[in-house]
Write a protein that holds these residues in place. Structure first.
Motif, PDB file in Angstrom:
ATOM      1  N   ASP A  12       0.817  -1.213   0.000  1.00  0.00           N
ATOM      2  CA  ASP A  12       0.000   0.000   0.000  1.00  0.00           C
ATOM      3  C   ASP A  12       0.853   1.266   0.000  1.00  0.00           C
ATOM      4  N   SER A  13       1.942   1.225  -0.784  1.00  0.00           N
ATOM      5  CA  SER A  13       2.825   2.385  -0.903  1.00  0.00           C
ATOM      6  C   SER A  13       3.707   2.219  -2.141  1.00  0.00           C
ATOM      7  N   ASP A  14       4.401   3.285  -2.499  1.00  0.00           N
ATOM      8  CA  ASP A  14       5.380   3.198  -3.583  1.00  0.00           C
ATOM      9  C   ASP A  14       6.619   2.500  -3.040  1.00  0.00           C
ATOM     10  N   GLU A  15       7.035   1.454  -3.728  1.00  0.00           N
ATOM     11  CA  GLU A  15       8.209   0.673  -3.321  1.00  0.00           C
ATOM     12  C   GLU A  15       9.114   0.453  -4.532  1.00  0.00           C
ATOM     13  N   GLN A  16      10.360   0.120  -4.270  1.00  0.00           N
ATOM     14  CA  GLN A  16      11.285  -0.200  -5.348  1.00  0.00           C
ATOM     15  C   GLN A  16      10.911  -1.552  -5.952  1.00  0.00           C
ATOM     16  N   HIS A  17      10.895  -1.615  -7.265  1.00  0.00           N
ATOM     17  CA  HIS A  17      10.622  -2.839  -8.009  1.00  0.00           C
ATOM     18  C   HIS A  17      11.758  -3.063  -8.994  1.00  0.00           C
ATOM     19  N   ARG A  18      12.036  -4.316  -9.298  1.00  0.00           N
ATOM     20  CA  ARG A  18      13.060  -4.650 -10.290  1.00  0.00           C
ATOM     21  C   ARG A  18      12.479  -5.647 -11.277  1.00  0.00           C
ATOM     22  N   ARG A  19      13.126  -5.751 -12.421  1.00  0.00           N
ATOM     23  CA  ARG A  19      12.725  -6.747 -13.421  1.00  0.00           C
ATOM     24  C   ARG A  19      13.002  -8.142 -12.874  1.00  0.00           C
ATOM     25  N   LEU A  20      12.318  -9.128 -13.407  1.00  0.00           N
ATOM     26  CA  LEU A  20      12.498 -10.509 -12.961  1.00  0.00           C
ATOM     27  C   LEU A  20      13.760 -11.118 -13.558  1.00  0.00           C
ATOM     28  N   THR A  21      14.375 -12.017 -12.808  1.00  0.00           N
ATOM     29  CA  THR A  21      15.510 -12.782 -13.324  1.00  0.00           C
ATOM     30  C   THR A  21      14.968 -13.888 -14.223  1.00  0.00           C
ATOM     31  N   ALA A  22      15.842 -14.577 -14.935  1.00  0.00           N
ATOM     32  CA  ALA A  22      15.424 -15.669 -15.827  1.00  0.00           C
ATOM     33  C   ALA A  22      14.703 -16.774 -15.051  1.00  0.00           C
ATOM     34  N   ASP A  23      15.227 -17.167 -13.894  1.00  0.00           N
ATOM     35  CA  ASP A  23      14.582 -18.208 -13.085  1.00  0.00           C
ATOM     36  C   ASP A  23      13.205 -17.772 -12.598  1.00  0.00           C
ATOM     37  N   GLU A  24      13.087 -16.506 -12.200  1.00  0.00           N
ATOM     38  CA  GLU A  24      11.798 -15.982 -11.743  1.00  0.00           C
ATOM     39  C   GLU A  24      10.796 -15.934 -12.893  1.00  0.00           C
ATOM     40  N   THR A  32       1.419 -19.029 -14.228  1.00  0.00           N
ATOM     41  CA  THR A  32       0.307 -18.329 -14.872  1.00  0.00           C
ATOM     42  C   THR A  32      -0.099 -18.917 -16.217  1.00  0.00           C
ATOM     43  N   GLY A  33       0.787 -19.681 -16.845  1.00  0.00           N
ATOM     44  CA  GLY A  33       0.503 -20.209 -18.171  1.00  0.00           C
ATOM     45  C   GLY A  33       0.700 -19.198 -19.287  1.00  0.00           C
ATOM     46  N   ARG A  34       1.266 -18.057 -18.982  1.00  0.00           N
ATOM     47  CA  ARG A  34       1.508 -17.023 -19.993  1.00  0.00           C
ATOM     48  C   ARG A  34       2.776 -17.351 -20.777  1.00  0.00           C
ATOM     49  N   ARG A  35       2.784 -16.979 -22.035  1.00  0.00           N
ATOM     50  CA  ARG A  35       3.991 -17.165 -22.849  1.00  0.00           C
ATOM     51  C   ARG A  35       5.043 -16.105 -22.543  1.00  0.00           C
ATOM     52  N   SER A  36       4.591 -14.885 -22.385  1.00  0.00           N
ATOM     53  CA  SER A  36       5.519 -13.784 -22.140  1.00  0.00           C
ATOM     54  C   SER A  36       5.260 -13.179 -20.761  1.00  0.00           C
ATOM     55  N   VAL A  37       6.324 -12.989 -20.016  1.00  0.00           N
ATOM     56  CA  VAL A  37       6.230 -12.337 -18.700  1.00  0.00           C
ATOM     57  C   VAL A  37       7.248 -11.200 -18.597  1.00  0.00           C
ATOM     58  N   GLU A  38       7.627 -10.669 -19.743  1.00  0.00           N
ATOM     59  CA  GLU A  38       8.648  -9.619 -19.795  1.00  0.00           C
ATOM     60  C   GLU A  38       8.197  -8.316 -19.141  1.00  0.00           C
ATOM     61  N   GLU A  39       6.890  -8.083 -19.037  1.00  0.00           N
ATOM     62  CA  GLU A  39       6.388  -6.807 -18.517  1.00  0.00           C
ATOM     63  C   GLU A  39       6.286  -6.768 -16.999  1.00  0.00           C
ATOM     64  N   PHE A  40       6.639  -7.847 -16.318  1.00  0.00           N
ATOM     65  CA  PHE A  40       6.437  -7.909 -14.874  1.00  0.00           C
ATOM     66  C   PHE A  40       7.644  -7.440 -14.072  1.00  0.00           C
ATOM     67  N   PHE A  41       7.323  -6.879 -12.897  1.00  0.00           N
ATOM     68  CA  PHE A  41       8.318  -6.384 -11.950  1.00  0.00           C
ATOM     69  C   PHE A  41       8.081  -7.042 -10.600  1.00  0.00           C
ATOM     70  N   LEU A  42       9.126  -7.099  -9.791  1.00  0.00           N
ATOM     71  CA  LEU A  42       9.063  -7.705  -8.466  1.00  0.00           C
ATOM     72  C   LEU A  42       9.318  -6.641  -7.407  1.00  0.00           C
ATOM     73  N   CYS A  43       8.445  -6.554  -6.406  1.00  0.00           N
ATOM     74  CA  CYS A  43       8.639  -5.619  -5.295  1.00  0.00           C
ATOM     75  C   CYS A  43       9.841  -6.091  -4.471  1.00  0.00           C
ATOM     76  N   THR A  44      10.744  -5.190  -4.172  1.00  0.00           N
ATOM     77  CA  THR A  44      11.951  -5.549  -3.424  1.00  0.00           C
ATOM     78  C   THR A  44      11.846  -5.243  -1.934  1.00  0.00           C
ATOM     79  N   ALA A  45      10.645  -4.896  -1.454  1.00  0.00           N
ATOM     80  CA  ALA A  45      10.460  -4.699  -0.006  1.00  0.00           C
ATOM     81  C   ALA A  45      10.805  -6.016   0.699  1.00  0.00           C
ATOM     82  N   PRO A  46      11.403  -5.963   1.877  1.00  0.00           N
ATOM     83  CA  PRO A  46      11.961  -7.147   2.534  1.00  0.00           C
ATOM     84  C   PRO A  46      11.075  -8.390   2.597  1.00  0.00           C
TER      85      PRO A  46
END
Length: 70
Positions: A12-24, A32-46
């Motif tokens: 419920d706030s603005d947090e730092q996000h990064r692109r996913l690694t290949a394993d992620e 999800t069954g999606r072919r492409s997941v290039e548009e997704f980001f991961l929240c880096t909050a602890p």
């Protein structure tokens, strides 16, 4: 990987996000069954690890949290 501030629904706030690694990306494709997941980001909050896209802060309901991928 460079991080950028995006809104995180579980935090419920603005947090730092990064692109996913290949394993992620592989994990998310299987989950999800999606072919492409290039548009997704991961929240880096602890303890968050929420996945969101760059355009949609609520792409999944319920939210998907990536496990720690080795």
């Amino acid at each position: 990987m460079s991080a950028r501030a995006l809104y995180c629904r579980p935090c419920d706030s603005d947090e730092q996000h990064r692109r996913l690694t290949a394993d992620e990306k592989n994990w998310l494709r299987k989950r999800t069954g999606r072919r492409s997941v290039e548009e997704f980001f991961l929240c880096t909050a602890p303890t968050c690890r929420n996945v969101r896209s760059g355009f949609n802060k609520r792409p999944f309901d319920p939210v998907i949290r990536l496990p720690q991928v080795d």
